[in-house]
Every structure is written in C-alpha cells, then in structure tokens.
Design a protein around this motif. Structure first.
Motif, PDB file in Angstrom:
ATOM      1  N   ASP A 175      -0.983  68.285 -22.051  1.00 42.89           N
ATOM      2  CA  ASP A 175       0.214  67.646 -21.565  1.00 42.89           C
ATOM      3  C   ASP A 175      -0.346  69.126 -20.409  1.00 42.89           C
ATOM      4  O   ASP A 175       0.043  69.991 -19.908  1.00 42.89           O
ATOM      5  CB  ASP A 175       1.540  67.888 -21.931  1.00 42.89           C
ATOM      6  N   HIS A 227      -5.274  63.968 -18.598  1.00 42.90           N
ATOM      7  CA  HIS A 227      -4.184  62.406 -18.939  1.00 42.90           C
ATOM      8  C   HIS A 227      -3.964  62.105 -16.919  1.00 42.90           C
ATOM      9  O   HIS A 227      -3.887  62.776 -16.461  1.00 42.90           O
ATOM     10  CB  HIS A 227      -3.326  63.021 -19.427  1.00 42.90           C
ATOM     11  N   TYR A 273      -0.806  58.536 -24.178  1.00 36.40           N
ATOM     12  CA  TYR A 273      -0.987  56.829 -24.274  1.00 36.40           C
ATOM     13  C   TYR A 273      -2.667  57.003 -24.673  1.00 36.40           C
ATOM     14  O   TYR A 273      -3.749  55.989 -24.646  1.00 36.40           O
ATOM     15  CB  TYR A 273      -1.310  56.730 -22.722  1.00 36.40           C
ATOM     16  N   LEU A 274      -3.331  58.482 -24.737  1.00 37.60           N
ATOM     17  CA  LEU A 274      -4.924  58.490 -25.257  1.00 37.60           C
ATOM     18  C   LEU A 274      -4.776  59.543 -26.098  1.00 37.60           C
ATOM     19  O   LEU A 274      -6.383  59.735 -26.837  1.00 37.60           O
ATOM     20  CB  LEU A 274      -5.470  59.594 -24.139  1.00 37.60           C
ATOM     21  N   HIS A 287      -6.073  67.513 -26.526  1.00 38.67           N
ATOM     22  CA  HIS A 287      -5.554  66.643 -25.526  1.00 38.67           C
ATOM     23  C   HIS A 287      -4.822  68.346 -25.115  1.00 38.67           C
ATOM     24  O   HIS A 287      -4.465  69.227 -25.479  1.00 38.67           O
ATOM     25  CB  HIS A 287      -4.200  65.773 -25.957  1.00 38.67           C
ATOM     26  N   GLN A 319      -8.859  59.971 -17.236  1.00 39.48           N
ATOM     27  CA  GLN A 319      -8.526  59.059 -17.307  1.00 39.48           C
ATOM     28  C   GLN A 319      -7.611  59.215 -15.956  1.00 39.48           C
ATOM     29  O   GLN A 319      -6.487  59.068 -15.679  1.00 39.48           O
ATOM     30  CB  GLN A 319      -7.974  58.768 -17.864  1.00 39.48           C
ATOM     31  N   SER A 374       3.906  57.295 -23.649  1.00 43.67           N
ATOM     32  CA  SER A 374       3.918  58.229 -22.242  1.00 43.67           C
ATOM     33  C   SER A 374       4.364  57.733 -21.032  1.00 43.67           C
ATOM     34  O   SER A 374       5.282  58.059 -20.131  1.00 43.67           O
ATOM     35  CB  SER A 374       2.335  58.239 -21.461  1.00 43.67           C
ATOM     36  N   SER A 393       2.246  61.973 -15.779  1.00 45.06           N
ATOM     37  CA  SER A 393       1.592  61.408 -17.403  1.00 45.06           C
ATOM     38  C   SER A 393       1.950  61.742 -18.452  1.00 45.06           C
ATOM     39  O   SER A 393       1.929  63.777 -18.164  1.00 45.06           O
ATOM     40  CB  SER A 393       1.048  60.378 -17.582  1.00 45.06           C
ATOM     41  N   THR A 394       1.584  62.127 -19.883  1.00 43.32           N
ATOM     42  CA  THR A 394       1.469  62.104 -20.667  1.00 43.32           C
ATOM     43  C   THR A 394       0.031  62.506 -21.774  1.00 43.32           C
ATOM     44  O   THR A 394      -0.663  61.187 -21.524  1.00 43.32           O
ATOM     45  CB  THR A 394       2.233  62.681 -21.607  1.00 43.32           C
ATOM     46  N   HIS A 395      -0.210  62.921 -22.830  1.00 41.84           N
ATOM     47  CA  HIS A 395      -1.228  63.155 -23.989  1.00 41.84           C
ATOM     48  C   HIS A 395      -1.186  61.350 -24.417  1.00 41.84           C
ATOM     49  O   HIS A 395      -2.285  61.434 -24.945  1.00 41.84           O
ATOM     50  CB  HIS A 395      -1.586  64.432 -24.242  1.00 41.84           C
TER      51      HIS A 395
END
Length: 306
Positions: free
Chosen positions: A67, A40, A49-50, A65, A112, A203, A45-47
């Motif tokens: 974090d 990510h 939003y994906l 995924h 990303q 996120s 941020s964190t996972h």
C-alpha cells in the motif's frame, strides 16, 4: 483465476523515513525467480483490488503487494499538503521497498493505472535489477487523459454529463447526486462487472475513508482531474526503458487507446495486448485470459532472469 484467497507467506510494515509502508509477499522470495512487484493505482488507492495477482505465485513467481504511503495499511498523513504528496515521494517509497525486501537486484514491476506511470518512470532510469515491466491500463499523460475523458463523458447516457458538469462547477462533488452520476461512468469504463467484486470495493472504500492523497493529486473522480497531477506526463522518458515491456488495456477502458499509444510508440521493446471484454480492470473482468497473458510474458523473461 477463480475468486479465492491467497494467504501471504509474509506481511508487515517497513520503515520509510519517519513512516511505514505496508506490504505482503505471496510465494518464496528465495525461490529463484524474480518477484513481481505490484504498484497499485490511484494515487491514493490500495493493493486490495489487485490481490488476485497473487495467483501468479502458484505459477512460480513470487508476488509483492504494498500500500502506497497515505492509504491502506501504510502510514496515513491527513495533515500533509500538496507539497508533500509528490511523484518523487512515491518513487522513493518504491526504491525503499525494493531495497528493504532485498530484491532490488532482481525483480519485475507491474504497474496499474497511476501505478503504471509510476513504474514507467522508475524503469526509465534503467535500474540494474529490473528484468521486465508491465504497464496495465495506464495513460502516458494526464493532459491526454483529460482530453479523452471529455470524449467519454460526452458519450454517457442522456443528462449524466450535464449533471456532472453542473456539480463540478459548484464544487459539489461529495454528495449523493455526484456519486450516482459518477457511477454511470465507472460501470462503463472502470469495472463492467455487476456486482463489483469484493476486492475492488475494498479499495474503493479505502479511498472514500481517507481521500487525502486521491483528492490532492487526482481530484474528486477518475474523470475530473484537478489535482497536482493534471499536467504530469511520462512521455518524455519512455524511450529510456530498456526492459521487455507488456502493455495491457481493455476495449472499454477509461485509459483509451490514445492515452496508451505513447507507451507502444516510445518504449523500444514492447507488446500491447487488448482485452476485448474489459474496461479498466482486466485482471478482474477477464481473469483467466489475464493469467494466461501474464504467465506467457513472465515465462518469456525466464531465460534472462532465472
């Protein structure tokens, strides 16, 4: 990719030195195809939003995924300074994740934004198990990014950039006035959906709840990068990437063509796809096309990975 949940097959935390990295796996890691490991953005941020990339598990590709340290379900370390939060730390965390999940000999990376730069740096040392790389909405260089941010900011509606500049000059970047001006940029170049999707908001709020990593390495916003990454670039290592690489960006992306172009010019084997109706989050803004592009790319790897 409809808005639906994708329950994980397994989830938990893995030791990373004295700390813990949170992860989840959708699909069967032993099913024969290399898992797609999702890195990510942020940093910080964190996972969440994906999360809809988990739909690829339904196409036969397990999806991992996680974090990154300092956020989400992983260890939070609010007392650590800039000397702790380094690119090398997050590269080591990624290596540790791959090893502890037992997938280091066969995997594909999806990175990303900042995660794309991190994934490219990882790929440039030519790890033996890496089969493919996706660089999504990522700049190749923060100096390039900052140059382009100036252009995008100056194109905001009347008075918005003046407000941002005034508040940045005084350091008043935590209040409501800065947030509202900042949102003008975000709704144009980060996520053009209205309202913002739940996963993106999750996120966004995680960064707000613990901004330690984001503020230290990036700064107070996407376009005001004053943190430790402000001079970082991966341009010097891109020619070393030896796997087929898919480059993704949005027509309205904050990662403008000028910031993405070095990936296309320097990675030997690549394809660049632009999402015409998207900004920084094509997987949320054009989910059906995104799924089709990703499925086609992963399928093109099948001959050498299955």
């Amino acid at each position: 990719m409809p808005d639906r949940s994708f329950p994980p097959n397994i989830k938990g935390t893995l030791p990373f030195g004295e700390h813990r990295t949170w992860y989840r796996v959708t699909g069967d890691l032993g099913a024969g195809r290399p898992p797609l490991v999702v890195v990510h953005g942020g940093p910080g941020s964190t996972h969440d939003y994906l999360l809809n990339l988990a739909a690829l598990a339904e196409e036969g590709w397990p999806v991992v995924h996680y974090d990154q340290l300092g956020n989400g379900g992983s260890s939070h370390l609010t007392d650590r300074g800039a000397d702790f939060w380094t690119v090398e730390l997050f590269l080591a965390e990624l290596d540790n994740l791959l090893t502890r999940l037992g997938i280091a000999d066969d995997y594909v990376l999806f990175g990303q934004s900042w995660g794309g730069m991190l994934a490219a740096k990882h790929a440039s040392v030519q790890p033996k198990g890496l089969r493919g790389l996706v660089v999504a909405n990522s700049p190749a260089s923060y100096p390039l990014w900052l140059r382009e941010m100036k252009v995008l900011r100056e194109d905001l509606p009347g008075g918005v950039n003046d407000t941002l500049l005034r508040l940045e000059a005084t350091g008043d970047t935590q209040g409501h006035e800065y947030f509202e001006a900042m949102r003008q940029f975000y709704t144009k170049h980060v996520c053009r959906l209205d309202p913002w999707p739940r996963d993106f908001m999750a996120s966004f709020m995680e960064i707000y709840n613990d901004p330690t990593v984001y503020y230290t390495m990036n700064g107070p916003s996407e376009f005001h990068v004053i943190g430790t990454l402000r001079d970082w670039s991966v341009e010097d290592c891109l020619s070393g990437i030896a796997v087929p690489t898919l480059i993704l960006s949005g027509r309205h992306d904050e990662a403008t063509p000028a910031t993405v172009r070095p990936f296309a010019e320097l990675i030997p084997d690549n394809r660049w796809v632009v999402f015409e109706s998207s900004s920084h989050l094509p997987h949320l803004e054009e989910p059906e096309r995104f799924l089709a592009v990703m499925t086609e790319y992963l399928g093109s790897l099948a001959g050498s990975t299955v």
